[in-house]
Design a protein around this motif. Sequence first.
Motif, PDB file in Angstrom:
ATOM      1  N   LEU A  61      15.660 -16.830   2.282  1.00 54.69           N
ATOM      2  CA  LEU A  61      14.233 -17.149   2.255  1.00 54.69           C
ATOM      3  C   LEU A  61      13.424 -15.993   2.833  1.00 54.69           C
ATOM      4  N   GLY A  62      13.905 -15.421   3.936  1.00 56.77           N
ATOM      5  CA  GLY A  62      13.225 -14.272   4.510  1.00 56.77           C
ATOM      6  C   GLY A  62      13.166 -13.106   3.538  1.00 56.77           C
ATOM      7  N   THR A  63      14.255 -12.895   2.785  1.00 58.06           N
ATOM      8  CA  THR A  63      14.269 -11.819   1.785  1.00 58.06           C
ATOM      9  C   THR A  63      13.238 -12.078   0.695  1.00 58.06           C
ATOM     10  N   LEU A  64      13.161 -13.314   0.223  1.00 54.14           N
ATOM     11  CA  LEU A  64      12.198 -13.636  -0.837  1.00 54.14           C
ATOM     12  C   LEU A  64      10.761 -13.464  -0.365  1.00 54.14           C
ATOM     13  N   ILE A  65      10.487 -13.814   0.884  1.00 57.77           N
ATOM     14  CA  ILE A  65       9.129 -13.628   1.415  1.00 57.77           C
ATOM     15  C   ILE A  65       8.782 -12.146   1.478  1.00 57.77           C
ATOM     16  N   ARG A  66       9.710 -11.344   1.972  1.00 59.57           N
ATOM     17  CA  ARG A  66       9.457  -9.898   2.051  1.00 59.57           C
ATOM     18  C   ARG A  66       9.318  -9.289   0.658  1.00 59.57           C
ATOM     19  N   LEU A  67      10.183  -9.721  -0.257  1.00 61.30           N
ATOM     20  CA  LEU A  67      10.193  -9.158  -1.604  1.00 61.30           C
ATOM     21  C   LEU A  67       8.946  -9.546  -2.392  1.00 61.30           C
ATOM     22  N   LEU A  68       8.618 -10.850  -2.400  1.00 62.02           N
ATOM     23  CA  LEU A  68       7.597 -11.363  -3.316  1.00 62.02           C
ATOM     24  C   LEU A  68       6.206 -11.501  -2.703  1.00 62.02           C
ATOM     25  N   LEU A  69       6.123 -11.639  -1.388  1.00 64.41           N
ATOM     26  CA  LEU A  69       4.823 -11.820  -0.752  1.00 64.41           C
ATOM     27  C   LEU A  69       4.335 -10.579  -0.019  1.00 64.41           C
ATOM     28  N   LEU A  70       5.278  -9.792   0.527  1.00 67.28           N
ATOM     29  CA  LEU A  70       4.880  -8.559   1.221  1.00 67.28           C
ATOM     30  C   LEU A  70       4.983  -7.332   0.327  1.00 67.28           C
ATOM     31  N   GLY A  71       5.747  -7.435  -0.758  1.00 69.20           N
ATOM     32  CA  GLY A  71       5.941  -6.279  -1.623  1.00 69.20           C
ATOM     33  C   GLY A  71       6.898  -5.254  -1.044  1.00 69.20           C
ATOM     34  N   ASP A  72       7.773  -5.675  -0.116  1.00 73.47           N
ATOM     35  CA  ASP A  72       8.733  -4.754   0.499  1.00 73.47           C
ATOM     36  C   ASP A  72       9.838  -4.374  -0.488  1.00 73.47           C
ATOM     37  N   THR A  73      10.407  -3.214  -0.259  1.00 76.45           N
ATOM     38  CA  THR A  73      11.600  -2.799  -0.998  1.00 76.45           C
ATOM     39  C   THR A  73      12.830  -3.300  -0.249  1.00 76.45           C
ATOM     40  N   CYS A  74      13.689  -4.011  -0.963  1.00 75.14           N
ATOM     41  CA  CYS A  74      14.901  -4.573  -0.368  1.00 75.14           C
ATOM     42  C   CYS A  74      16.111  -4.018  -1.111  1.00 75.14           C
TER      43      CYS A  74
END
Length: 512
Positions: A61-74
Amino acid sequence: MSAPGSAADLYTLADDLRAAFRQAGYTADGVLDLLGDEAHGALGRGEPVPVRRACADGGTLGTLIRLLLLGDTCSRSQVSSALSPLDIDRAIAAGLLEVDGAGLCAAIDVRPVDLGSGNRWLLSDLDGTMRRRAITEDHVLGVGHASLSLLKATASDPVGSVLDVGTGCGVQAIHAADFAGHITATDITDRSLAMTRAGFAINGIDPGRVTLSKGAWFGPVGGQKFDRIVANPPFVVGPPEVTHTYRDSGLDLDGASELMCRTAPKFLTEGGTASMLASWVVTGDDWRTRISQWIPDNGVDAWVVQRDVADPALYVGTWLRDAGHDPRDPASAELADRWLRHLDRSGVSGIGFGFVFLRRTDEPTDLLAEELGHSFDDPIGPEADDYLRRTAWLRSHDLTNERFSVTEGAALERVATLDPDTGWQDVVMRIHRPDGPRWSHEIDTLGQALLAGLRPDGLTLGEITELLAVATGDDQIDRAAVRQLVEGLIRHGIVLPAEWTASCRETSGHSQ
């Protein structure tokens, strides 16, 4: 990173995306539970650091928030795990993800929201909130304050058909799936329609209930009529040009809002309603005069509510920043200057913003345009529905022969000043509605006595008026003024017809 590509194939990912999101708990409630109030508030303000900290031990869930809401590169492995069972290469090919160095980042925004009846997922283009990005001409705007305000301004009682004009990311259309048998959504860009189609798919809404049509305004629907119309059109007031389709209509000044007000009633069924956001220019004349010229002279009950007025400089600066412009940049400064010069030449001293509510009738038009600048209890949608119902009731009843009651909880406010010789003297009296828009009306001592005498099983309004004339010895009581006062109080829900009070009591009794 590249500019947004085609979104046409996003809907093909819907089943796997929905499975991945449910498995990870990527829902409106799930995101709030993981982040907590503080970090969730930071997310809304566009502050990524508190959100990243809250996601540190958040698993998939933390990965999805960073990926889809923050626009972070994972990392590819993180994304693969978080989006399982979705194949990563399929996601890249369809335009959900893109390669960024050794990792992956989101190519679009996919976020969970609660539109009032549980979780929904909406797709839109990434903006510059978390990372600097170019806002393209066909940018698909996500869920913002304007779209949320329209959601709350739209009644949700069941109807057969809904038309969403200028659907954008599909937020209004997807919301309508909760109460409409069939939803028609239009837009001028393929990208918006693709996002909307994917939104319906990921939320598991039967595609047989949906029609998506490309085209401007009402062009795509021909001669069809609808039970409800919703519209958050490109209503930005400015020069007749288009730099961003989500905000610019290509019509001069407030031409987009005028077009919608003039045209929408033609596409409503008898008794059908419309809820629309609109803007209008404020010049030397009363803004109500301008709006009244847009509403057809026959066949419409209309309630226009002005929520705010912005001065031109604030207005232009806000919309430029919304499109990612830095006001310190010379090119942005030139754009702002050109925009402000156009408003100045047009005599614009302010820009009003608010709601337009319409109901199709076969009677002469009834229009009330008023300001609602004070705080009120959302949602306003049910209130708009009630206002139009009260207007229809007024048209078919002679107030003199009717019985009424004052709405429960109404409060009388008295403001007085102290005179050294005579004591406290009333300056003004107001009757306040306790809920909804919290309207208030000034009344005099006669109005106070009149309201005190209203009973659902008592005298008619005409009988009370005559009784007051005898009691006060005033044979010159203005009967027309009494009816005008009561009509205004009915429109604002402070005074209610006796039959409605009885109906409410019966409903309350059956529910006990």
